[in-house]
Design a protein around this motif. Sequence first.
Motif, PDB file in Angstrom:
ATOM      1  N   ASN A 294       0.829  -1.223   0.000  1.00  0.00           N
ATOM      2  CA  ASN A 294       0.000   0.000   0.000  1.00  0.00           C
ATOM      3  C   ASN A 294       0.860   1.269   0.000  1.00  0.00           C
ATOM      4  O   ASN A 294       0.447   2.304   0.519  1.00  0.00           O
ATOM      5  N   GLY A 295       2.079   1.167  -0.565  1.00  0.00           N
ATOM      6  CA  GLY A 295       2.970   2.314  -0.602  1.00  0.00           C
ATOM      7  C   GLY A 295       2.421   3.482  -1.399  1.00  0.00           C
ATOM      8  O   GLY A 295       2.590   4.642  -1.012  1.00  0.00           O
ATOM      9  N   PHE A 296       1.753   3.186  -2.523  1.00  0.00           N
ATOM     10  CA  PHE A 296       1.218   4.275  -3.331  1.00  0.00           C
ATOM     11  C   PHE A 296       0.077   4.979  -2.593  1.00  0.00           C
ATOM     12  O   PHE A 296      -0.056   6.211  -2.672  1.00  0.00           O
ATOM     13  N   TYR A 297      -0.723   4.195  -1.861  1.00  0.00           N
ATOM     14  CA  TYR A 297      -1.758   4.816  -1.020  1.00  0.00           C
ATOM     15  C   TYR A 297      -1.112   5.690   0.054  1.00  0.00           C
ATOM     16  O   TYR A 297      -1.650   6.736   0.425  1.00  0.00           O
ATOM     17  N   ALA A 298       0.047   5.253   0.555  1.00  0.00           N
ATOM     18  CA  ALA A 298       0.728   5.994   1.617  1.00  0.00           C
ATOM     19  C   ALA A 298       1.157   7.377   1.141  1.00  0.00           C
ATOM     20  O   ALA A 298       0.983   8.374   1.859  1.00  0.00           O
ATOM     21  N   ILE A 299       1.718   7.467  -0.063  1.00  0.00           N
ATOM     22  CA  ILE A 299       2.156   8.786  -0.534  1.00  0.00           C
ATOM     23  C   ILE A 299       0.959   9.670  -0.881  1.00  0.00           C
ATOM     24  O   ILE A 299       1.007  10.893  -0.699  1.00  0.00           O
ATOM     25  N   CYS A 300      -0.137   9.067  -1.325  1.00  0.00           N
ATOM     26  CA  CYS A 300      -1.340   9.858  -1.600  1.00  0.00           C
ATOM     27  C   CYS A 300      -1.921  10.420  -0.310  1.00  0.00           C
ATOM     28  O   CYS A 300      -2.285  11.615  -0.236  1.00  0.00           O
ATOM     29  N   LEU A 301      -2.015   9.592   0.727  1.00  0.00           N
ATOM     30  CA  LEU A 301      -2.520  10.077   2.019  1.00  0.00           C
ATOM     31  C   LEU A 301      -1.559  11.099   2.627  1.00  0.00           C
ATOM     32  O   LEU A 301      -2.003  12.086   3.247  1.00  0.00           O
ATOM     33  N   SER A 302      -0.253  10.877   2.443  1.00  0.00           N
ATOM     34  CA  SER A 302       0.724  11.851   2.948  1.00  0.00           C
ATOM     35  C   SER A 302       0.581  13.189   2.243  1.00  0.00           C
ATOM     36  O   SER A 302       0.704  14.251   2.884  1.00  0.00           O
ATOM     37  N   HIS A 312      -3.479  25.098   6.572  1.00  0.00           N
ATOM     38  CA  HIS A 312      -3.732  25.632   7.907  1.00  0.00           C
ATOM     39  C   HIS A 312      -2.596  26.525   8.401  1.00  0.00           C
ATOM     40  O   HIS A 312      -2.506  26.813   9.596  1.00  0.00           O
ATOM     41  N   GLY A 313      -1.749  26.959   7.501  1.00  0.00           N
ATOM     42  CA  GLY A 313      -0.756  27.972   7.836  1.00  0.00           C
ATOM     43  C   GLY A 313       0.603  27.455   8.252  1.00  0.00           C
ATOM     44  O   GLY A 313       1.469  28.251   8.664  1.00  0.00           O
ATOM     45  N   ILE A 314       0.859  26.161   8.161  1.00  0.00           N
ATOM     46  CA  ILE A 314       2.175  25.620   8.512  1.00  0.00           C
ATOM     47  C   ILE A 314       3.148  25.903   7.369  1.00  0.00           C
ATOM     48  O   ILE A 314       2.868  25.595   6.206  1.00  0.00           O
ATOM     49  N   ASP A 315       4.277  26.511   7.696  1.00  0.00           N
ATOM     50  CA  ASP A 315       5.268  26.908   6.702  1.00  0.00           C
ATOM     51  C   ASP A 315       6.276  25.771   6.503  1.00  0.00           C
ATOM     52  O   ASP A 315       7.088  25.482   7.381  1.00  0.00           O
ATOM     53  N   LEU A 316       6.210  25.105   5.331  1.00  0.00           N
ATOM     54  CA  LEU A 316       7.126  23.996   5.063  1.00  0.00           C
ATOM     55  C   LEU A 316       8.571  24.454   4.887  1.00  0.00           C
ATOM     56  O   LEU A 316       9.502  23.649   5.026  1.00  0.00           O
ATOM     57  N   SER A 317       8.783  25.743   4.605  1.00  0.00           N
ATOM     58  CA  SER A 317      10.154  26.227   4.473  1.00  0.00           C
ATOM     59  C   SER A 317      10.909  26.156   5.801  1.00  0.00           C
ATOM     60  O   SER A 317      12.127  26.338   5.839  1.00  0.00           O
ATOM     61  N   TYR A 318      10.188  25.862   6.875  1.00  0.00           N
ATOM     62  CA  TYR A 318      10.806  25.631   8.175  1.00  0.00           C
ATOM     63  C   TYR A 318      11.813  24.482   8.083  1.00  0.00           C
ATOM     64  O   TYR A 318      12.833  24.495   8.774  1.00  0.00           O
ATOM     65  N   ILE A 319      11.546  23.520   7.220  1.00  0.00           N
ATOM     66  CA  ILE A 319      12.472  22.390   7.040  1.00  0.00           C
ATOM     67  C   ILE A 319      13.809  22.882   6.506  1.00  0.00           C
ATOM     68  O   ILE A 319      14.876  22.438   6.962  1.00  0.00           O
ATOM     69  N   HIS A 320      13.775  23.821   5.561  1.00  0.00           N
ATOM     70  CA  HIS A 320      15.024  24.362   5.010  1.00  0.00           C
ATOM     71  C   HIS A 320      15.798  25.133   6.065  1.00  0.00           C
ATOM     72  O   HIS A 320      17.029  24.992   6.175  1.00  0.00           O
ATOM     73  N   ARG A 388       9.051   3.829   2.952  1.00  0.00           N
ATOM     74  CA  ARG A 388       8.045   4.732   3.527  1.00  0.00           C
ATOM     75  C   ARG A 388       8.608   6.049   4.085  1.00  0.00           C
ATOM     76  O   ARG A 388       8.573   7.072   3.393  1.00  0.00           O
ATOM     77  N   PRO A 389       9.099   6.070   5.326  1.00  0.00           N
ATOM     78  CA  PRO A 389       9.435   7.378   5.925  1.00  0.00           C
ATOM     79  C   PRO A 389      10.512   8.141   5.173  1.00  0.00           C
ATOM     80  O   PRO A 389      10.392   9.357   4.982  1.00  0.00           O
ATOM     81  N   GLY A 390      11.577   7.452   4.723  1.00  0.00           N
ATOM     82  CA  GLY A 390      12.659   8.150   4.044  1.00  0.00           C
ATOM     83  C   GLY A 390      12.330   8.540   2.618  1.00  0.00           C
ATOM     84  O   GLY A 390      12.582   9.671   2.192  1.00  0.00           O
ATOM     85  N   LEU A 391      11.755   7.622   1.855  1.00  0.00           N
ATOM     86  CA  LEU A 391      11.487   7.888   0.442  1.00  0.00           C
ATOM     87  C   LEU A 391      10.382   8.941   0.276  1.00  0.00           C
ATOM     88  O   LEU A 391      10.518   9.871  -0.525  1.00  0.00           O
ATOM     89  N   ILE A 392       9.297   8.792   1.016  1.00  0.00           N
ATOM     90  CA  ILE A 392       8.232   9.802   0.955  1.00  0.00           C
ATOM     91  C   ILE A 392       8.711  11.104   1.590  1.00  0.00           C
ATOM     92  O   ILE A 392       8.359  12.204   1.135  1.00  0.00           O
ATOM     93  N   GLY A 393       9.549  10.979   2.637  1.00  0.00           N
ATOM     94  CA  GLY A 393      10.127  12.183   3.239  1.00  0.00           C
ATOM     95  C   GLY A 393      10.996  12.955   2.266  1.00  0.00           C
ATOM     96  O   GLY A 393      11.070  14.190   2.324  1.00  0.00           O
ATOM     97  N   TRP A 394      11.657  12.261   1.359  1.00  0.00           N
ATOM     98  CA  TRP A 394      12.467  12.906   0.311  1.00  0.00           C
ATOM     99  C   TRP A 394      11.600  13.836  -0.529  1.00  0.00           C
ATOM    100  O   TRP A 394      12.006  14.970  -0.838  1.00  0.00           O
ATOM    101  N   VAL A 395      10.416  13.400  -0.886  1.00  0.00           N
ATOM    102  CA  VAL A 395       9.503  14.237  -1.676  1.00  0.00           C
ATOM    103  C   VAL A 395       9.083  15.468  -0.884  1.00  0.00           C
ATOM    104  O   VAL A 395       9.017  16.588  -1.425  1.00  0.00           O
ATOM    105  N   VAL A 396       8.791  15.285   0.402  1.00  0.00           N
ATOM    106  CA  VAL A 396       8.385  16.408   1.242  1.00  0.00           C
ATOM    107  C   VAL A 396       9.529  17.415   1.376  1.00  0.00           C
ATOM    108  O   VAL A 396       9.314  18.640   1.332  1.00  0.00           O
ATOM    109  N   VAL A 397      10.765  16.924   1.533  1.00  0.00           N
ATOM    110  CA  VAL A 397      11.921  17.817   1.628  1.00  0.00           C
ATOM    111  C   VAL A 397      12.078  18.617   0.338  1.00  0.00           C
ATOM    112  O   VAL A 397      12.327  19.844   0.364  1.00  0.00           O
TER     113      VAL A 397
END
Length: 613
Positions: A294-302, A312-320, A388-397
């Motif tokens: 269900n990896g593809f479902y995981a990235i869609c839900l993520s 809701h106002g969370i700034d993703l540039s906080y990661i940078h 899961r956490p690392g590969l999908i996290g790569w997309v978020v980064v």
Amino acid sequence: MPSRKFENGELVMGRWPGSNLYYEVKVMDYDTSTQLHTVKYKDGTELELREADMQKMNFFKNRRERSRSNSSSRRRSRSRSPGRTSRRSSSRTTRRSSSRGREARKEVKVQEVLEVTMSPLPKSVVNNINNPHKKKEVNDRAHKNIEYKTESELDSSRLDVRYNLRPRKEEAAGKVMESEEPERKMENIVGNTHKYKVPKTTELEFGGKIGAFFMLSLLPATVLTLLLICGGKDASVLNFPPALPALTTLWDNHVFGIVVLWFLIQALIYVLPIGKVVDGLPLKNGKRLRYRINGFYAICLSAVLVGAAVNHGIDLSYIHGHFLQFAVSAMAFSLILGIYLYIRSRWASEDELAPGGNSGNLIYDFFIGHELNPRIKNFDLKYFCELRPGLIGWVVVNLAMMLAEMKLQKLEYPSLAMILVNSFQLLYVLDALWNEEAILTTMDIVHDGFGFMLAFGDLVWVPFTYSLQAFYLVNHPNEVSWPFAAAIITLNFIGYIVFRKANSQKNAFRRNPYDPKVAHLMTIPTATGKSLLVSGMWGFVRHPNYLGDIIMALAWSLPCGFNHILPYFYVIYFTCLLIHRESRDEHQCLKKYGSAWDEYCRQVRYRIFPGVY
């Protein structure tokens, strides 16, 4: 200590693991700790066998002669029936005779089932093997039954004689199954496990014990060095070593909490009852673990969760802005996970240990991974961390870097270079998750244990070094012309086609050699019962999937320009990684397939350089 039955140099009959076929082998060595014999087949393949899977050379001949003798005596006793003259006596005798006849027929039937056949290989097949260039096996679905038999004969012919322990009544029905690869035969005995003790690891990798010790500190130092140089004003490797920030600035409890929360969210999505459940490849002890796809479902839900957070106002540039703290937090988490994995592996059963991480040295086994498939009930830790956490996290980064670029460079929309990098790498991740089932046949899942090396690679190395191009472009923008962008897109497309087609052929063939997608491809049979692809993408180069990976890696780096070499770290590292992995594959395949692998390499070289080989 039990006495040894077979001596070194003795010729015996050894059962091929996972089958009912016995071959002539030579005893090479005996391990007193594991009580396993190292035997060598005539094609050069070496395996370890239990004493119960080995028989003396005259075992089959004597057994067959006893079987024939017993059968003949029953037929003679059945032919002697006394004659009677009276009707009553004749009637009684007829009833007795028919009753004895039925019993005799039952005995003959039972004896026929239990009879063992010994079938030498026809000379014609031996001649075909002695001249391998005159005939190649073709997986034609229209002639499947004929080729199953041919493959079985070809495998046996390498050993001159094949002995089959399948009962006669089952032999005809089992001819097709005998020639299939061991993975497919094991599917019919799911849950039928046997005792298996993983031997001690003697061939150490990554520089052995000393190399593993230094890798524990070298890997984190490499990640921090790359991020420090890339985040500076001048991203030149000449600035090595970079100025180190205060240690107190590298740790943030809030950031560590976010890393743990992300891991738990992905774990929660993983256990949701969505997606199909499939069986993995059979293990040495006969088990077949089950995995939820269900990896593809995981990235869609993520994506939905991240989109809702941004809304809701969370700034993703906080990661940078806290990228170093995120990297250090991920390192700490992977270290904690690695310690937990090693501690729990001390209580794992002997048949659940990794063949490459059972050296007995604490540092080496901790680094490589002592347990093969650590699980908490049905939660497979290695399989979960792999995609899961690392590969999908790569997309978020990458997404966070794109938003940071727009914010810092004051752009209304991302630069073309950033769009290319994000698009290429997003395609790569989506492809991996869409074809998630294919990872079950990879070396990481089948062979490597789960220790610090894989934990660090999945949770730190992937999201924080694979995103280096996007991180670089935030502070070092690069203008890309449309013609150059078109050339880069074409290059990435070529790499992706090579990568995807090669992996699709490999995975389809491993699952079902007679799949219509690969039925037309030519193969080379091996003594293991498997076959090696020698046409299609796998007839062009020995590792076409690695070639596609390297081409794509170059396409990901080109949008960063040519001012600094640092953005090309990924393609340089990935080339070195795949060369190392290729050498591991070569060693394992040569050990497993013997002379068939040499023939495969020769044929691939001949296709590339027909005038030389």
